[in-house]
Design an enzyme around this catalytic site. Structure first.
Site, PDB file in Angstrom:
ATOM      1  N   LEU A   1       3.288   6.138 -11.355  1.00 16.69           N
ATOM      2  CA  LEU A   1       2.999   6.194 -12.787  1.00 16.69           C
ATOM      3  C   LEU A   1       4.237   5.905 -13.637  1.00 16.69           C
ATOM      4  O   LEU A   1       5.358   6.185 -13.249  1.00 16.69           O
ATOM      5  CB  LEU A   1       2.443   7.580 -13.145  1.00 16.69           C
ATOM      6  CG  LEU A   1       1.169   7.993 -12.398  1.00 16.69           C
ATOM      7  CD1 LEU A   1       0.686   9.345 -12.909  1.00 16.69           C
ATOM      8  CD2 LEU A   1       0.062   6.954 -12.525  1.00 16.69           C
TER       9      LEU A   1
ATOM     10  N   SER B   1       5.043  -1.754 -15.521  1.00 14.94           N
ATOM     11  CA  SER B   1       4.172  -1.968 -14.370  1.00 14.94           C
ATOM     12  C   SER B   1       4.746  -1.196 -13.186  1.00 14.94           C
ATOM     13  O   SER B   1       5.978  -1.088 -13.057  1.00 14.94           O
ATOM     14  CB  SER B   1       4.149  -3.460 -14.029  1.00 14.94           C
ATOM     15  OG  SER B   1       3.680  -3.664 -12.718  1.00 14.94           O
TER      16      SER B   1
ATOM     17  N   GLN C   1      -8.919  -7.700 -15.356  1.00  9.25           N
ATOM     18  CA  GLN C   1      -9.560  -6.524 -14.755  1.00  9.25           C
ATOM     19  C   GLN C   1     -10.436  -5.801 -15.795  1.00  9.25           C
ATOM     20  O   GLN C   1     -11.519  -5.321 -15.470  1.00  9.25           O
ATOM     21  CB  GLN C   1      -8.487  -5.578 -14.212  1.00  9.25           C
ATOM     22  CG  GLN C   1      -9.021  -4.247 -13.728  1.00  9.25           C
ATOM     23  CD  GLN C   1      -7.975  -3.423 -13.001  1.00  9.25           C
ATOM     24  OE1 GLN C   1      -7.773  -3.615 -11.825  1.00  9.25           O
ATOM     25  NE2 GLN C   1      -7.345  -2.492 -13.680  1.00  9.25           N
TER      26      GLN C   1
ATOM     27  N   ASP D   1      -3.774  -5.427 -17.549  1.00  4.72           N
ATOM     28  CA  ASP D   1      -4.674  -6.030 -16.552  1.00  4.72           C
ATOM     29  C   ASP D   1      -5.888  -6.598 -17.294  1.00  4.72           C
ATOM     30  O   ASP D   1      -7.004  -6.096 -17.169  1.00  4.72           O
ATOM     31  CB  ASP D   1      -5.090  -4.977 -15.525  1.00  4.72           C
ATOM     32  CG  ASP D   1      -3.894  -4.473 -14.740  1.00  4.72           C
ATOM     33  OD1 ASP D   1      -3.241  -5.277 -14.080  1.00  4.72           O
ATOM     34  OD2 ASP D   1      -3.597  -3.270 -14.827  1.00  4.72           O
TER      35      ASP D   1
ATOM     36  N   GLY E   1      -1.349   5.284  -8.931  1.00  8.71           N
ATOM     37  CA  GLY E   1      -0.098   6.041  -8.852  1.00  8.71           C
ATOM     38  C   GLY E   1       1.104   5.206  -9.248  1.00  8.71           C
ATOM     39  O   GLY E   1       0.965   4.197  -9.941  1.00  8.71           O
TER      40      GLY E   1
ATOM     41  N   HIS F   1       0.848   4.375 -18.116  1.00  7.91           N
ATOM     42  CA  HIS F   1      -0.256   5.243 -17.659  1.00  7.91           C
ATOM     43  C   HIS F   1      -0.366   6.475 -18.565  1.00  7.91           C
ATOM     44  O   HIS F   1      -1.461   6.911 -18.907  1.00  7.91           O
ATOM     45  CB  HIS F   1      -0.007   5.728 -16.226  1.00  7.91           C
ATOM     46  CG  HIS F   1      -0.033   4.644 -15.192  1.00  7.91           C
ATOM     47  ND1 HIS F   1       1.098   4.238 -14.522  1.00  7.91           N
ATOM     48  CD2 HIS F   1      -1.054   3.897 -14.702  1.00  7.91           C
ATOM     49  CE1 HIS F   1       0.775   3.286 -13.660  1.00  7.91           C
ATOM     50  NE2 HIS F   1      -0.520   3.053 -13.749  1.00  7.91           N
TER      51      HIS F   1
HETATM   52  O1  PAF Z   1      -5.396  -0.968 -12.395  1.00  9.34           O
HETATM   53  C1  PAF Z   1      -5.347  -0.245 -11.384  1.00  9.34           C
HETATM   54  O2  PAF Z   1      -4.459   0.587 -11.229  1.00  9.34           O
HETATM   55  C2  PAF Z   1      -6.396  -0.398 -10.300  1.00  9.34           C
HETATM   56  O3  PAF Z   1      -6.800  -1.709 -10.183  1.00  9.34           O
HETATM   57  C3  PAF Z   1      -7.611   0.538 -10.483  1.00  9.34           C
HETATM   58  C4  PAF Z   1      -8.387   0.231 -11.753  1.00  9.34           C
HETATM   59  C5  PAF Z   1      -7.142   1.975 -10.511  1.00  9.34           C
HETATM   60  C6  PAF Z   1      -8.565   0.357  -9.298  1.00  9.34           C
HETATM   61  O4  PAF Z   1      -7.929   0.607  -8.094  1.00  9.34           O
END
Ligand code: PAF
Length: 282
Positions: free
Chosen positions: A33, A188, A155, A152, A31, A37
């Site tokens: 956003l 962000s 990630q 990220d 969220g 996003h």
């Molecule tokens: O990048 C994010 O917003 C979060 O790390 C994710 C991938 C939604 C997991 O909670």
């Protein structure tokens, strides 16, 4: 847009869509956003019959409880933005829905060295938490395409690894470029927490990346990393790391041969707010 709060309901609905051979794109979020996003939603809309997004502020990925408490929540605005962007489904689960047995019975994923460096080093347990929630969400949504933001970077590498570990390698991961404000600051959710002065200073992260991009040469990269850290320190940041790594697997690079594809990654605190950014150099 249809909003689901219960896993079972979403599961049933998506099952029916899969039977109709609909291609599903998935954009997981926490969220708060912003246009970054929405660019993921736009990318998903181009290549899928249905776009599913989720909003869940995942407690297990916050190593710092205060960061969790302060994470911006803007649900109503988020719903409006998703609707306008043409998202088809929003999954908005409760904590109990995602972790019905609490947090203690959770798995441990063998992510290897990539979990021990960069954000993994400075945020112990963070990536295990990310993997827990993403695993759960992928089990429910079973998307054909998963959309993640390059901001990220680590990630993205971790989630690529996760989908192999959990046997979901048929999911295509689409990594979308970082969107930046006009001065270069990476968009962000955490930027919402910056006051006016911090916002002005925050762009120094981008400048430190540009500094490395414009000045790196082959050989030992220690001095240039230190200089970039100095730029951040002088602006008032408390820097967790400035690192240069292989762009494919994130092995840290100390000596650059001038050929290897590399990425610069930065994480630094501006007062209480931790910001990250990265730039692929070649
Ligand atoms: O990048 C994010 O917003 C979060 O790390 C994710 C991938 C939604 C997991 O909670």
């Amino acid at each position: 847009m249809i909003l689901f709060k219960k896993t079972a309901d979403l599961d049933k609905w998506l099952d029916a869509q899969r039977k109709k051979a609909n291609i599903i794109g998935f954009v997981p979020t926490m969220g708060a956003l912003h246009p970054g996003h929405l660019s993921l939603i736009a990318a998903a809309k181009k290549c899928n019959d249905l776009v599913v997004s989720s909003i869940f502020v995942n407690p297990t990925q916050f190593n710092n409880p205060r960061d969790f408490e302060k994470y911006p929540i803007t649900i109503e605005k988020d719903i409006e933005m998703l609707e306008q962007a043409g998202c088809d489904i929003l999954f908005l689960p409760s904590v109990h829905e995602i972790y019905p047995d609490g947090f203690s019975t959770t798995k441990n994923y063998d992510l290897g060295f990539v979990e021990t460096i960069l954000d993994g080093k400075f945020r112990p347990g963070h990536f295990q938490g990310v993997c827990m929630v993403v695993h759960h969400l992928l089990d429910i949504v079973s998307p054909d395409n998963l959309y993640l933001g390059q901001k990220d970077y680590q990630q993205c590498i971790i989630i690529k690894k996760l989908i192999r570990i959990i046997g979901k390698s048929t999911i295509n991961i689409q990594i979308c470029p970082t969107l930046r404000e006009t001065d270069g600051l990476a968009m962000s959710s955490r930027n919402m927490r910056l006051n006016a002065k911090e916002r002005e200073t925050a762009v120094t992260i981008y400048h430190s990346l540009l500094f490395i991009k414009n000045n790196i040469s082959k050989g030992d990269v220690t001095a240039i990393k230190n200089k970039a850290k100095e730029i951040l320190d002088n602006a008032g940041f408390k820097t967790d790391y400035v690192e240069i790594a292989d762009a494919t697997d994130l092995t840290l690079v100390n000596e650059w041969d001038g050929q290897q594809k590399i990425v610069v990654l930065v994480a630094a605190f501006l007062n209480e707010i931790r910001l990250i950014d990265n730039m692929v150099l070649n």
